[in-house]
Design a protein around this motif. Sequence first.
Motif, PDB file in Angstrom:
ATOM      1  N   ARG A 104       3.078   1.711   4.091  1.00 57.37           N
ATOM      2  CA  ARG A 104       2.744   2.573   5.381  1.00 57.37           C
ATOM      3  C   ARG A 104       3.288   3.852   5.558  1.00 57.37           C
ATOM      4  O   ARG A 104       2.592   4.709   6.108  1.00 57.37           O
ATOM      5  N   GLU A 105       4.464   3.998   5.365  1.00 53.83           N
ATOM      6  CA  GLU A 105       5.206   5.203   5.756  1.00 53.83           C
ATOM      7  C   GLU A 105       5.712   6.199   4.550  1.00 53.83           C
ATOM      8  O   GLU A 105       6.423   7.109   4.588  1.00 53.83           O
ATOM      9  N   SER A 106       5.666   5.747   3.341  1.00 55.25           N
ATOM     10  CA  SER A 106       6.003   6.593   2.139  1.00 55.25           C
ATOM     11  C   SER A 106       4.738   6.942   1.194  1.00 55.25           C
ATOM     12  O   SER A 106       4.843   8.098   0.703  1.00 55.25           O
ATOM     13  N   LEU A 107       3.884   6.095   0.928  1.00 56.38           N
ATOM     14  CA  LEU A 107       2.765   6.283  -0.330  1.00 56.38           C
ATOM     15  C   LEU A 107       1.572   6.495   0.382  1.00 56.38           C
ATOM     16  O   LEU A 107       1.204   5.979   1.412  1.00 56.38           O
ATOM     17  N   PHE A 108       0.751   7.147  -0.372  1.00 55.23           N
ATOM     18  CA  PHE A 108      -0.709   7.454  -0.288  1.00 55.23           C
ATOM     19  C   PHE A 108      -1.246   6.623  -1.408  1.00 55.23           C
ATOM     20  O   PHE A 108      -1.620   7.081  -2.303  1.00 55.23           O
ATOM     21  N   THR A 109      -1.649   5.488  -1.078  1.00 52.85           N
ATOM     22  CA  THR A 109      -2.046   4.502  -1.911  1.00 52.85           C
ATOM     23  C   THR A 109      -3.476   4.654  -2.725  1.00 52.85           C
ATOM     24  O   THR A 109      -3.867   3.981  -3.875  1.00 52.85           O
ATOM     25  N   ASP A 110      -4.070   5.304  -2.005  1.00 49.05           N
ATOM     26  CA  ASP A 110      -5.628   5.867  -2.588  1.00 49.05           C
ATOM     27  C   ASP A 110      -5.631   7.118  -3.524  1.00 49.05           C
ATOM     28  O   ASP A 110      -6.579   7.398  -4.194  1.00 49.05           O
ATOM     29  N   GLN A 167       8.238   1.629  -5.734  1.00 53.34           N
ATOM     30  CA  GLN A 167       9.502   2.157  -4.977  1.00 53.34           C
ATOM     31  C   GLN A 167      10.148   3.245  -5.837  1.00 53.34           C
ATOM     32  O   GLN A 167      10.493   4.316  -5.407  1.00 53.34           O
ATOM     33  N   LYS A 168       9.702   3.338  -7.069  1.00 51.21           N
ATOM     34  CA  LYS A 168      10.153   4.307  -8.025  1.00 51.21           C
ATOM     35  C   LYS A 168       9.559   5.642  -7.794  1.00 51.21           C
ATOM     36  O   LYS A 168       9.977   6.628  -7.838  1.00 51.21           O
ATOM     37  N   VAL A 169       8.090   5.406  -7.628  1.00 47.92           N
ATOM     38  CA  VAL A 169       7.397   6.797  -7.429  1.00 47.92           C
ATOM     39  C   VAL A 169       8.000   7.332  -5.935  1.00 47.92           C
ATOM     40  O   VAL A 169       8.019   8.605  -5.947  1.00 47.92           O
ATOM     41  N   VAL A 170       8.232   6.546  -4.953  1.00 47.49           N
ATOM     42  CA  VAL A 170       8.957   7.200  -3.801  1.00 47.49           C
ATOM     43  C   VAL A 170      10.175   8.070  -4.325  1.00 47.49           C
ATOM     44  O   VAL A 170      10.560   9.017  -3.781  1.00 47.49           O
ATOM     45  N   PHE A 171      11.025   7.227  -4.946  1.00 44.39           N
ATOM     46  CA  PHE A 171      12.241   7.949  -5.457  1.00 44.39           C
ATOM     47  C   PHE A 171      12.020   9.203  -6.147  1.00 44.39           C
ATOM     48  O   PHE A 171      12.762  10.226  -5.762  1.00 44.39           O
ATOM     49  N   ALA A 172      11.114   9.178  -6.884  1.00 42.08           N
ATOM     50  CA  ALA A 172      10.866  10.259  -7.705  1.00 42.08           C
ATOM     51  C   ALA A 172      10.603  11.449  -6.833  1.00 42.08           C
ATOM     52  O   ALA A 172      10.797  12.667  -7.312  1.00 42.08           O
ATOM     53  N   ARG A 173      10.063  11.294  -5.821  1.00 42.66           N
ATOM     54  CA  ARG A 173       9.535  12.441  -4.884  1.00 42.66           C
ATOM     55  C   ARG A 173      10.729  13.092  -4.330  1.00 42.66           C
ATOM     56  O   ARG A 173      10.696  14.339  -4.383  1.00 42.66           O
ATOM     57  N   ALA A 472      -2.727  14.160   2.179  1.00 37.84           N
ATOM     58  CA  ALA A 472      -1.794  13.410   2.636  1.00 37.84           C
ATOM     59  C   ALA A 472      -2.045  12.800   4.195  1.00 37.84           C
ATOM     60  O   ALA A 472      -1.659  11.504   4.582  1.00 37.84           O
ATOM     61  N   VAL A 473      -2.256  13.622   5.016  1.00 37.01           N
ATOM     62  CA  VAL A 473      -2.301  13.285   6.201  1.00 37.01           C
ATOM     63  C   VAL A 473      -3.586  12.391   6.432  1.00 37.01           C
ATOM     64  O   VAL A 473      -3.526  11.300   7.432  1.00 37.01           O
ATOM     65  N   ASP A 478       1.777   8.455   8.737  1.00 30.88           N
ATOM     66  CA  ASP A 478       3.039   8.005   8.747  1.00 30.88           C
ATOM     67  C   ASP A 478       3.781   8.442   7.661  1.00 30.88           C
ATOM     68  O   ASP A 478       4.732   9.197   7.656  1.00 30.88           O
ATOM     69  N   ALA A 479       3.193   8.312   6.362  1.00 28.70           N
ATOM     70  CA  ALA A 479       3.773   8.778   5.156  1.00 28.70           C
ATOM     71  C   ALA A 479       3.829  10.308   5.049  1.00 28.70           C
ATOM     72  O   ALA A 479       4.867  10.861   4.483  1.00 28.70           O
TER      73      ALA A 479
END
Length: 605
Positions: A104-110, A167-173, A472-473, A478-479
């Motif tokens: 909900r707050e980090s990824l753009f799953t689409d 989670q690794k994708v979020v870290f990579a960011r 992104a928005v 939230d993300a």
Amino acid sequence: REMGLVFPLRNPDANANPVVLSVREMFTTAITSGTQGLTFDVHKGEIVGFGGIEGSGQQAAARALFGIGRERGTISVEGRSTTIRSPADAIAEGLVYIPADRRRESLFTDHGIRENVVVPNLSGLSHRGIVDHRQEAQVVAAQMDRLAVKAPSMETLVGTLSGGNQQKVVFARWLIGDASILVFDEPTQGVDVGTKQEIYSIIRAMADDDAGVIVISSDLPELIGLTDRILVFNDGEIVANIASEKATEETVIGAAVADRTTTATDGFALHQSAGTSARKTRRAGALARYGPAILLAALIAVMIAGAAAFAPYFFTPRNFGSMAGQVAPVAFAAIGQMATILLGGIDLSIGPTISLVTSIASYLLSPQSGLPVWLGVFACLAAGASVGCLNGFLTAVMRIPDLVATLATFTIVQGLALIIRPSPGGRIDPDVSAAITETIGRLPLSFILVLLVFVAAEVLLLRGKIGARFYAVGSSLDAAQASGINARRLRFAAYVFSGLMAAFAGLIIAARIGSGDPQAGTTFTLASVTAVVIGGTSVFGGVRTAVGTLLGAILIVVMQKILNQIQINAYWQYDWTGVLTLLAVGFHSFRSPERRSRMHLAARG
């Protein structure tokens, strides 16, 4: 097992390093008692744990550092006092926060891994607003390799990955940027044991690179084993500072409740050998993006061929030139509408804005006005931009829902158009009309301008920083905010752009009819929405294509021409446009498996 077999070795000298984060008397919305705010330091190379019973204020403190929920207090980063009022301010200061709820707050799953990783790093990967795709691909591939992200390619949709790889994708960011302070909220929540080991190593490596790290975890063995020291929270306050090597579950829990009782080795690396799979994924992504546009183009070709079979004059340069002239105002209105729908909004005031501009033009661009033509044109464009500013203020600043805000401006602007020109009348200077409706060969200059605008829009959506921020928005507000994107500013700009495009459409309409008409834009609100959604832009936001929107506008005009040719009443044309809109919206509703699941559950419940 011994802790050392699970967690990386601690840094025993971390507290001797320079302070990277200093917090003094910080109050958050979670502090409900006591008179002292939060005061603590984090050193370079140190991992500090925030512990305590869930809801004791540790999450609120972390979010306050990121500009969310902080009421007052002083924050210093590397010795300099900072003013952090939003996530964007925090990121600019080198402080990043990785929320617990990554979906909900980090990824753009689409969207794909590449798009998710680069969102907060677009400035360093772009030149004059255009993203360097080669550099972008190299950077993302390097991070996938470094973090052992298991995926066929960087274009793989993040929503299809396992929890650990997400989670690794979020870290990579955040590994791409220059963050000096990283705050992890439940970093291993919902991941398997092997991935936990990898994440522990990644976090310790970040600390070893001189970053200050804060970890919040409800898993006490993890909190004790991973960190160098633990700050224990109780009722919004720090009640204990415990060295992790001396900490036990009993000491941490005791401090937390005292007052209440009165796997990289098997990871996937993106190498040349995976090129075939990557190409397949890119082709699949391109097909998903342009699939509706391809279908529209085929449908338009079939319709034109069918119409030409019954009316030979239909397939002539003169008729195509006429249709291109009709497409131009619809396309201008549609691209403005697309900007708002990409963000999950809508602009119902487009039609009245077109009517308002034609009414104003009938005075300012008349032979009797005495004004320079450029000033009259500027006033018309300013009128459209002003409506956009009003919509932007209501939605972005006042935070009134888009539907309600633009419905209100629909009524206000339509009333202004009728006040200025109660009935059709006035006269546009013939020279001005001729200039606006000028043709090159058989092709209207306005249509050529539309093509240029849409090409620029497609390039910016595909390769521009602005396009990445729009998706992104629209995909996850939230993300996007957690990535440092100023969503309110973007929403405001989208509505101003929409109003400006409506003004261009109004000028073209005024030039074509040669007078002012307070009802000239009546059909354009629905037509603009229809063109956008049948062109492949989801009304839920975040999915976009300018090419499809242009083809949607062309389809509407071609269909109207055909209906007129077979003498269908103009009122029935409203019905066909509305039905087409519903079909397109329904199509997008069922494209996403998650949305299909939610709709089925709602139907049962």
